[in-house]
Design a protein around this motif. Structure first.
Motif, PDB file in Angstrom:
ATOM      1  N   UNK A 167      19.056  -3.907   4.701  1.00 12.53           N
ATOM      2  CA  UNK A 167      17.751  -3.275   4.538  1.00 12.53           C
ATOM      3  C   UNK A 167      17.662  -2.571   3.190  1.00 12.53           C
ATOM      4  N   UNK A 168      16.556  -2.826   2.485  1.00 11.07           N
ATOM      5  CA  UNK A 168      16.221  -2.039   1.303  1.00 11.07           C
ATOM      6  C   UNK A 168      15.140  -1.054   1.728  1.00 11.07           C
ATOM      7  N   UNK A 169      15.415   0.239   1.550  1.00 11.04           N
ATOM      8  CA  UNK A 169      14.500   1.266   2.051  1.00 11.04           C
ATOM      9  C   UNK A 169      13.991   2.130   0.902  1.00 11.04           C
ATOM     10  N   UNK A 170      12.690   2.379   0.914  1.00 10.20           N
ATOM     11  CA  UNK A 170      12.050   3.275  -0.060  1.00 10.20           C
ATOM     12  C   UNK A 170      11.572   4.528   0.666  1.00 10.20           C
ATOM     13  N   UNK A 171      12.047   5.694   0.233  1.00 15.85           N
ATOM     14  CA  UNK A 171      11.647   6.969   0.830  1.00 15.85           C
ATOM     15  C   UNK A 171      10.641   7.646  -0.106  1.00 15.85           C
ATOM     16  N   UNK A 172       9.511   8.057   0.445  1.00 11.47           N
ATOM     17  CA  UNK A 172       8.453   8.674  -0.346  1.00 11.47           C
ATOM     18  C   UNK A 172       8.458  10.188  -0.122  1.00 11.47           C
ATOM     19  N   UNK A 173       8.582  10.955  -1.201  1.00 10.34           N
ATOM     20  CA  UNK A 173       8.551  12.409  -1.099  1.00 10.34           C
ATOM     21  C   UNK A 173       9.574  13.037  -2.025  1.00 10.34           C
ATOM     22  N   UNK A 174       9.578  14.375  -2.072  1.00  9.97           N
ATOM     23  CA  UNK A 174      10.457  15.035  -3.048  1.00  9.97           C
ATOM     24  C   UNK A 174      11.304  16.161  -2.457  1.00  9.97           C
ATOM     25  N   UNK A 211       9.568   4.668   4.149  1.00  5.31           N
ATOM     26  CA  UNK A 211       9.530   5.858   5.003  1.00  5.31           C
ATOM     27  C   UNK A 211       8.757   6.932   4.247  1.00  5.31           C
ATOM     28  N   UNK A 212       7.612   7.350   4.799  1.00  5.43           N
ATOM     29  CA  UNK A 212       6.793   8.358   4.125  1.00  5.43           C
ATOM     30  C   UNK A 212       7.130   9.721   4.711  1.00  5.43           C
ATOM     31  N   UNK A 254       3.566  -4.510   4.105  1.00  4.27           N
ATOM     32  CA  UNK A 254       4.867  -3.830   3.993  1.00  4.27           C
ATOM     33  C   UNK A 254       5.099  -2.973   5.244  1.00  4.27           C
ATOM     34  N   UNK A 255       6.302  -3.039   5.805  1.00  6.82           N
ATOM     35  CA  UNK A 255       6.624  -2.257   7.003  1.00  6.82           C
ATOM     36  C   UNK A 255       6.759  -0.780   6.631  1.00  6.82           C
ATOM     37  N   UNK A 256       6.097   0.080   7.417  1.00 12.00           N
ATOM     38  CA  UNK A 256       6.065   1.507   7.098  1.00 12.00           C
ATOM     39  C   UNK A 256       6.453   2.337   8.309  1.00 12.00           C
ATOM     40  N   UNK A 257       7.294   3.341   8.088  1.00  9.80           N
ATOM     41  CA  UNK A 257       7.500   4.372   9.102  1.00  9.80           C
ATOM     42  C   UNK A 257       6.668   5.563   8.676  1.00  9.80           C
ATOM     43  N   UNK A 258       5.582   5.808   9.409  1.00 13.67           N
ATOM     44  CA  UNK A 258       4.618   6.853   9.051  1.00 13.67           C
ATOM     45  C   UNK A 258       3.253   6.369   9.492  1.00 13.67           C
ATOM     46  N   UNK A 259       2.461   7.253  10.122  1.00 15.79           N
ATOM     47  CA  UNK A 259       1.185   6.818  10.691  1.00 15.79           C
ATOM     48  C   UNK A 259       0.113   6.508   9.645  1.00 15.79           C
ATOM     49  N   UNK A 260      -0.815   5.631  10.042  1.00 12.25           N
ATOM     50  CA  UNK A 260      -2.041   5.409   9.272  1.00 12.25           C
ATOM     51  C   UNK A 260      -2.851   6.707   9.225  1.00 12.25           C
TER      52      UNK A 260
END
Ligand code: AMP
Ligand code: GLY
Length: 431
Positions: free
Chosen positions: A5-12, A71-72, A91-97
């Motif tokens: 899995x390649x995962x992108x995490x959004x946030x700081x 992952x947002x 794109x598959x997202x973990x985080x609600x619309x």
């Protein structure tokens, strides 16, 4: 099972750093990226200078790095509809619309869903003018609880015995929710949801006031621990059955399935658990000790949730023992924050066994060969430790925290010293 899995995490922030650490521990996660991330994450993830609120730029980044999962972390991009943009691009997202993130974005909406779903929560009235507010204050009595309907970065809630203060807060906010005061210890319970089903993580407590003993103004959180040895054994099951599942069913019926973390802020009252608030994301620092104890692969769990296939993976498992996070905040927090104060001792603290330092508001300054870590926000770092039990983890966390210094450093000395209970809320009512 997914193998790579390649995962992108959004946030700081600290939440995203803790997520990155836990994702890096999942053998299936072979590449990690963060947008924009923080200096602490650079050990485990490639950082990209992309704005978390820029849906278009995140879609482009996710495609460029070949992300299997995004992952947002924070609420702002979720409420702004960044997950919709990513899902729209396949794109598959973990985080609600956006529509499902309204469970956090509007307190009035959350109350309406809870009422429709029969979820136990404080009785409440949504008020639009001073007359309505005054009537609701009198209906519920003191202590008064007045909540800004909209997102307010943790500053929207006033709990007070002073009627004028309650009215003034309502006036300043416009639309507010006035509700009955709930008595009992507060608990954070995170439910990983795929729109239809949910798994609970281990409960945690978050110390929200700035000063020891639960005094001073509310913050984003000054420390946390997990598990809660004093809480009912079946708490997670009860919360899934009575709160999370009915909420997921109601959201699906409304055409807004909730895929992501439903953060249930609870009061354990004499009559049972009652919802204080919903958030549409993991809580920080509450999730830090929970993730430190997670003993099953996080990437595979969140990936399954994003694909609506949670039932196909095992429920999360937690190792024995406990974990504690102590937040180090900068001068002026929570009213303001101080940037550019030089931080020392992070390397030494990280070297203490069973300790890791989570970055929340840090930055690097200077040239490449002489970089310095400096403060860059209100909550700067968390020192997180695991131990045999809460007392052991707490001792380790404070021993490591003692090694870190910067001008104006603020921290509480009583994180996890005893269960956070009614005391914290009651102290907040004193002038
Ligand atoms: P919230 O932003 O809704 O989490 O509220 C911030 C804090 O205010 C919570 O963590 C509680 O300590 C307190 N609070 C909010 N609602 C209530 C309530 N109905 N009864 C008691 N305390 C509350
Ligand atoms: N720790 C509280 C929050 O994340 O909202």
């Amino acid at each position: 099972m997914t193998t790579e899995l390649t995962v992108l995490v959004v946030g700081t922030g600290g939440r995203e750093h803790a997520l990155v650490r836990a994702l890096a521990a999942d053998p299936a996660v072979t590449a990690l990226h963060a947008a924009p991330g923080n200096p602490g994450m650079a050990t485990d993830a490639t950082l990209h200078a992309v704005d978390p609120l820029d849906g278009g730029a995140l879609v482009a980044l996710a495609q460029q790095v070949g992300a299997d999962l995004v992952v947002i972390g924070p609420e702002a991009p979720l409420v702004a509809g960044v997950a919709d943009d990513l899902r729209g691009a396949g794109i598959a997202v973990f985080g609600p619309d956006r529509a499902a993130a309204e469970l956090e974005g509007s307190k009035a909406f959350a109350k309406e869903v809870m009422a429709a779903a029969g979820v136990p929560t404080a009785r409440a009235r949504t008020c639009h003018d001073p007359e309505e507010t005054a009537a609701a204050l009198d209906e519920f009595g003191t202590p008064y609880v007045v909540k800004d309907d909209a997102l307010a970065a943790g500053k929207g809630v006033v709990v007070t015995s002073d009627r004028d203060e309650a009215l003034a807060h309502a006036e300043a906010c416009g639309r507010v929710v006035v509700e009955e005061f709930l008595h009992g210890p507060e608990v954070s319970l995170f439910a990983v949801c795929d729109g239809t089903t949910a798994y609970a993580l281990q409960p945690a407590q978050d110390f929200k006031r700035i000063f020891d003993g639960g005094r001073g103004p509310n913050t984003g959180g000054m420390g946390s621990y997990s598990p809660l040895p004093w809480a009912p054994q079946d708490l997670a099951t009860t919360v899934i059955d009575d709160i999370v599942q009915p909420t997921l069913d109601e959201m699906r019926t409304r055409g807004a399935p909730f895929i992501g973390c439903l953060y249930v802020g609870l009061a354990l009252t004499d009559a049972g658990p009652r919802v204080i608030e919903f958030n549409a994301r993991f809580g920080d620092p509450d999730v830090q000790p929970v993730l430190a104890l997670l003993d099953s692969p996080l990437g595979q769990l969140l990936h399954a949730a994003a694909h609506g296939r949670l039932a196909e993976v095992p429920a999360p498992r937690f190792r024995d023992g406990a974990a504690v996070s102590v937040v180090l905040a900068s001068a002026g927090y929570p009213e303001s924050s101080s940037k550019g104060d030089v931080i020392t001792g992070v390397g030494r603290a990280n070297g203490v066994s069973d300790v890791d330092v989570i970055h929340a508001g840090t930055a690097l300054t200077g040239s490449d060969d002489s970089q310095q870590l400096v403060t860059a926000g209100g909550r700067v770092l968390s020192v997180r430790a695991v131990g045999y039990d809460v007392a052991d983890a707490r001792t380790r966390a404070y021993a490591a925290a003692d090694l870190i210094a910067f001008d104006g450093l603020q921290r509480r000395t009583d994180i996890a010293a005893e269960p956070l209970g009614v005391v914290e809320g009651a102290a907040a009512l004193e002038p």
